[in-house]
Design an enzyme around this catalytic site. Structure first.
Site, PDB file in Angstrom:
ATOM      1  N   CYS A  52       0.431  -0.789  -0.048  1.00 49.12           N
ATOM      2  CA  CYS A  52       0.306  -0.108  -0.300  1.00 49.12           C
ATOM      3  C   CYS A  52       1.455   1.565   0.161  1.00 49.12           C
ATOM      4  CB  CYS A  52      -1.281   0.085   1.195  1.00 49.12           C
ATOM      5  SG  CYS A  52      -0.369   0.376   3.600  1.00 49.12           S
ATOM      6  N   ARG A  88      -2.968  -0.427   5.715  1.00 49.39           N
ATOM      7  CA  ARG A  88      -3.801  -1.666   4.372  1.00 49.39           C
ATOM      8  C   ARG A  88      -3.045  -2.939   4.720  1.00 49.39           C
ATOM      9  NH1 ARG A  88      -5.651   2.329   0.194  1.00 49.39           N
ATOM     10  NH2 ARG A  88      -3.187   2.777   0.535  1.00 49.39           N
ATOM     11  N   ASP A 130      -8.308   3.964   1.667  1.00 51.99           N
ATOM     12  CA  ASP A 130      -7.010   4.500   3.131  1.00 51.99           C
ATOM     13  C   ASP A 130      -7.648   4.991   3.763  1.00 51.99           C
ATOM     14  OD1 ASP A 130      -4.465   5.156   4.223  1.00 51.99           O
ATOM     15  OD2 ASP A 130      -3.073   5.962   3.378  1.00 51.99           O
TER      16      ASP A 130
END
Length: 145
Positions: free
Chosen positions: A9, A15, A118
């Site tokens: 990510c 994440r 996000d």
């Protein structure tokens, strides 16, 4: 069989570590694959975001030992499968290491190829939404690993 699975990510504190620890947990110790994560603009050396970590712990997975690291071409080349959260991550990785293009996929590939937003610096509901999408994505990949 994929031996080295890399999850990426941006910052490698929300994440991708959530997906890393969930996938590692779901595969179990006898699977034989190495699961790791890294970030395109990693917050190198930082531990997991406290809200992301709390959600993992609430679901019985311990991500306490995570330390964010920077994604680089070497990591991409030595990985057998690279799972990312957003289409823009696929593009960035293809620019960084074109030879890795064929092994980069969205975590949500089998469920509609949605981007996983996000949650960083947002309220808990954003983290809960990201967690749910990550968990679904991880579960969908288990059939192929």
């Amino acid at each position: 069989m994929f031996q080295r699975i890399l999850i990426a990510c941006v910052g490698n504190i929300c994440r991708s570590p959530t997906a890393e620890y969930l996938l590692r947990d779901r595969l179990g110790p006898g699977h034989g694959a190495t699961v790791s994560s890294a970030g395109l603009s990693a917050m190198t050396g930082h531990s997991m975001d406290s809200t992301a970590l709390a959600l993992l712990l609430e679901h019985g997975v311990d991500g306490e030992g995570h330390v964010a690291r920077q994604l680089d071409a070497h990591l991409l080349r030595r990985s057998d499968l690279i799972l990312v959260m957003e289409r823009s991550h696929v593009d960035a990785i293809r620019r960084m290491a074109p030879e890795a293009s064929g092994k980069v996929f969205l975590l949500d590939k089998w469920l509609g190829s949605r981007d996983i937003p996000d949650p960083y610096r947002q309220r808990r509901p954003a983290y809960e939404q990201a967690y749910a999408l990550i968990e679904q994505g991880v579960t969908s990949w288990l059939h192929y690993l």
